[in-house]
Design a protein around this motif. Sequence first.
Motif, mmCIF file in Angstrom:
data_model
loop_
_atom_site.group_PDB
_atom_site.id
_atom_site.type_symbol
_atom_site.label_atom_id
_atom_site.label_comp_id
_atom_site.label_asym_id
_atom_site.label_seq_id
_atom_site.Cartn_x
_atom_site.Cartn_y
_atom_site.Cartn_z
ATOM 1 N N TYR A 65 41.067 62.127 67.381
ATOM 2 C CA TYR A 65 41.499 60.746 67.176
ATOM 3 C C TYR A 65 40.303 59.828 67.302
ATOM 4 N N ALA A 102 31.031 56.190 66.927
ATOM 5 C CA ALA A 102 29.678 56.756 66.944
ATOM 6 C C ALA A 102 29.533 57.732 68.105
ATOM 7 N N LYS A 103 30.099 57.357 69.254
ATOM 8 C CA LYS A 103 29.957 58.230 70.426
ATOM 9 C C LYS A 103 30.629 59.579 70.176
ATOM 10 N N ASP A 146 41.391 57.703 61.908
ATOM 11 C CA ASP A 146 40.831 56.449 62.415
ATOM 12 C C ASP A 146 41.517 55.295 61.686
ATOM 13 N N LYS A 200 36.323 53.638 57.061
ATOM 14 C CA LYS A 200 35.959 54.997 57.468
ATOM 15 C C LYS A 200 36.893 56.041 56.838
ATOM 16 N N LYS A 215 49.763 54.296 72.131
ATOM 17 C CA LYS A 215 50.110 54.273 70.714
ATOM 18 C C LYS A 215 50.628 55.628 70.224
HETATM 19 P P1 TYD Z 1 34.233 52.381 69.633
HETATM 20 O O1 TYD Z 1 34.338 52.910 70.995
HETATM 21 O O2 TYD Z 1 34.459 50.956 69.375
HETATM 22 O O3 TYD Z 1 32.914 52.754 68.916
HETATM 23 P P2 TYD Z 1 31.450 53.281 69.086
HETATM 24 O O4 TYD Z 1 31.376 54.552 69.893
HETATM 25 O O5 TYD Z 1 31.207 53.501 67.617
HETATM 26 O O6 TYD Z 1 30.710 52.141 69.692
HETATM 27 O O7 TYD Z 1 35.223 53.250 68.732
HETATM 28 C C1 TYD Z 1 36.284 52.787 68.160
HETATM 29 C C2 TYD Z 1 36.641 53.659 66.976
HETATM 30 O O8 TYD Z 1 37.952 54.143 67.180
HETATM 31 C C3 TYD Z 1 36.666 52.843 65.688
HETATM 32 O O9 TYD Z 1 36.278 53.652 64.593
HETATM 33 C C4 TYD Z 1 38.135 52.448 65.556
HETATM 34 C C5 TYD Z 1 38.821 53.616 66.189
HETATM 35 N N1 TYD Z 1 40.088 53.288 66.797
HETATM 36 C C6 TYD Z 1 41.262 53.749 66.211
HETATM 37 O O10 TYD Z 1 41.220 54.437 65.179
HETATM 38 N N2 TYD Z 1 42.448 53.436 66.811
HETATM 39 C C7 TYD Z 1 42.526 52.711 67.948
HETATM 40 O O11 TYD Z 1 43.639 52.460 68.452
HETATM 41 C C8 TYD Z 1 41.322 52.242 68.550
HETATM 42 C C9 TYD Z 1 41.349 51.446 69.807
HETATM 43 C C10 TYD Z 1 40.125 52.550 67.942
#
Ligand code: TYD
Length: 394
Positions: free
Chosen positions: A302, A306-307, A327, A332, A372
């Motif tokens: 899910y 990036a992380k 996502d 994406k 969710k």
């Molecule tokens: P985030 O921790 O913001 O990113 P990074 O490691 O790139 O700094 O990651 C959020 C990612 O997860 C982003 O691609 C959106 C996705 N996401 C979902 O698909 N559903 C959700 O409910 C949430 C909160 C994020």
Amino acid sequence: MSKVLFANLGVQPIPNNFLSKEQLGDPEPFYPLSASFDTETFLVQLDYPLPREVIFNAGYPYFSSQSTTFLAHAQTFANEMIHRFNPKLVVEIGSNDGYLLQFFKRMGVRVFGYEPCLSVAAYARNKGITTIVDFFGSTKQIREPKADLMIANNVLAHVPDIDDFVDGFRVALAPEGVVTFEFPHLLNLIQQNQFDTIYHEHYSYLSLVAVTRVLDRHDLRVFDVEQLPVHGGSLRVFACLKDSKRATRYKNITVVIGLEHDAGLYKPAVYEGFAKRVCQTKRRLLDALIDIKAYGDTIVGYGAPAKGNTLLNYCGIGKDFLEFVVDTTPAKQGMYLPGSRLEIRRPLELDKFKPDYVLILPWNFKDEIMGKLDHIRNWGGKFIVPIPTPEIIK
Ligand code: TYD
């Protein structure tokens, strides 16, 4: 100056360079990814920083508005800043898709943003937010009047030349102006084992002491600090010009310095220990996933943060473990993860597939996501949260 290895995550692709279907036959550049602690400056930084244009370009896909948690955080922040500083002109550096400035604008404050990535800046402009598409730094003058509130949230860690960047605020701030920096706190990164937040986009991993020293070199003074829960635990630092009349809230600063000191952040041993823990976590996660697959169960990822890419690529997790990832970010969806090349689908596909396990990659939003996806429990689905320690949640 001597350096102590903090984490070695092997060689990795740029974690936000998602691939299209047409690119699947193409090679992908991989770059060394490791970070070290500098015993003199107390900065933890990448050993092999890449030029910023390689990372932050027209195709950059990070949209801050994707998370409701994050949007709520932005709105609260805007309200607090208006209440505390009553700014007339707010300038945000790294203004992304206008997720934050929109709240100031709605309350009648004049705003403009600096954002080097056209892909996201275009969304801000659509919201009516004046956006300069460029990198910020000491030579990027902001036209008069000077800003009375500057915001650089989640951007200080993203700049290769932190000194030049910080000097830009000295130049652009009004004499009694305020700048706020938010950044993931190195203390939490270490204590919560958030090693997957180490990637090429993040050039520095910051403590209050290290930031205070950088600001001091550019005639800026930290006058307050707050601890925040966002991005796995962040600091919000308030700074002003050294000659400003603003009073320093020593109490808040002392608390954070005390925490950093007690956690051993000013000595090399904690960094050496962290480097070992990173390897251990990889082995534990792989153990859990190997067990699941040996049992014949399915796993869907899910989120495509990036992380998550850093974690998957460091651990060597690809189609051999995960079916695909989902996502909510439209840009994406239909793309493929760098390195692992897993397909990114819409969240709806997860419900259709009904996997036995959902691996939550943006663990910083795990409560929002588990809320969710509560319905996966109806088909016996379970969650895997990889960080801080791989955990299965029924
Ligand atoms: P985030 O921790 O913001 O990113 P990074 O490691 O790139 O700094 O990651 C959020 C990612 O997860 C982003 O691609 C959106 C996705 N996401 C979902 O698909 N559903 C959700 O409910 C949430 C909160 C994020």
